[in-house]
Motif scaffolding. Sequence first.
Motif, short mmCIF file in Angstrom:
data_model
loop_
_atom_site.label_atom_id
_atom_site.label_comp_id
_atom_site.label_asym_id
_atom_site.label_seq_id
_atom_site.Cartn_x
_atom_site.Cartn_y
_atom_site.Cartn_z
N UNK A 140 0.84 -1.20 0.00
CA UNK A 140 0.00 0.00 0.00
C UNK A 140 0.88 1.25 0.00
N UNK A 141 1.90 1.27 0.85
CA UNK A 141 2.78 2.44 0.92
C UNK A 141 3.48 2.68 -0.42
N UNK A 142 3.75 1.62 -1.17
CA UNK A 142 4.43 1.75 -2.45
C UNK A 142 3.48 2.14 -3.58
N UNK A 143 2.19 2.22 -3.27
CA UNK A 143 1.23 2.68 -4.26
C UNK A 143 0.67 1.62 -5.17
N UNK A 144 0.77 0.33 -4.78
CA UNK A 144 0.28 -0.74 -5.64
C UNK A 144 -1.10 -1.23 -5.22
N UNK A 145 -1.43 -1.09 -3.94
CA UNK A 145 -2.75 -1.50 -3.43
C UNK A 145 -3.39 -0.33 -2.71
N UNK A 146 -4.74 -0.39 -2.60
CA UNK A 146 -5.48 0.64 -1.87
C UNK A 146 -6.55 -0.06 -1.01
N UNK A 147 -6.82 0.46 0.18
CA UNK A 147 -7.84 -0.14 1.04
C UNK A 147 -9.23 0.04 0.45
N UNK A 148 -10.08 -1.00 0.58
CA UNK A 148 -11.48 -0.94 0.16
C UNK A 148 -12.32 -1.69 1.18
#
Length: 260
Positions: free
Chosen positions: A43-51
């Motif tokens: 997430x921090x690296x910008x590949x995943x986002x919380x949903x």
Amino acid sequence: MFDVYGGHLRQRGGTATIAALVRLLEPLGFAPPAVRTAVSRTVRQGWLRPVRLPAGPGYAMTARAEKRLDEASARVFRTRPPSTWDGRWHVVVLEDLPARPQRDQLTSSLKLIGYGELGPVTWISPRPSPELTDLLAVEGAAARIFHGEHDGDDAELAGRAWDLDALGSDYQSFVEDWSGRVSTVDPTEHPAAFAVSQELLHAWRKFLFRDPSLPPELLPPDWPGHIAARFFDQQTERLATATNEFIESCLGNTRTPSSA
């Protein structure tokens, strides 16, 4: 994490609850805290986002991740129709040489999208990558980019940009090393079949950093990569039913995200 999302979740909506990810990675020996740490880092690296998913909190792929993983998947499974090469190289000349560790990250990223290094600031590929512009922007690198013909032996140039001898040898070793491992797997044992299939995929994906999918006229004769690709396809297909059933059992109702 990239292998799970790129190899399995992308075609299933690109989402999963954290609980589902824990269940998916358990046969591979990852404990829940390790999975959560990996997710947080991704997430921090910008590949995943919380949903928010019907079954609870989860994570979806970002647009950047979808683009990167779609490009990688097309190369892993060779789903693009073969194209003819026009004899021109796509050339990237960096305006400045970044300091480490930025240089190492940029080098890794350029190799992943199919570029080979001719010198400290010069990279080539037989075709332009749709990811190149975004990659350079993310890495903060400026470059001159153009197409050009090589006034010389193109196969020799490819041999300078990529170590094809070592790559071919490693393709042969891949088949030899994995033949015994996959032959002992019982496809009716779903978690075990998934684990081996995932480990096979992970090992195969490593070639993405080294193999630019050169056109046939630039490859040595009897290229071992073709044999390795057929082996990977056959074994992936053999374990596909068990793998898919295990994945579906882990995911449950995690298809449609709502507002996080």
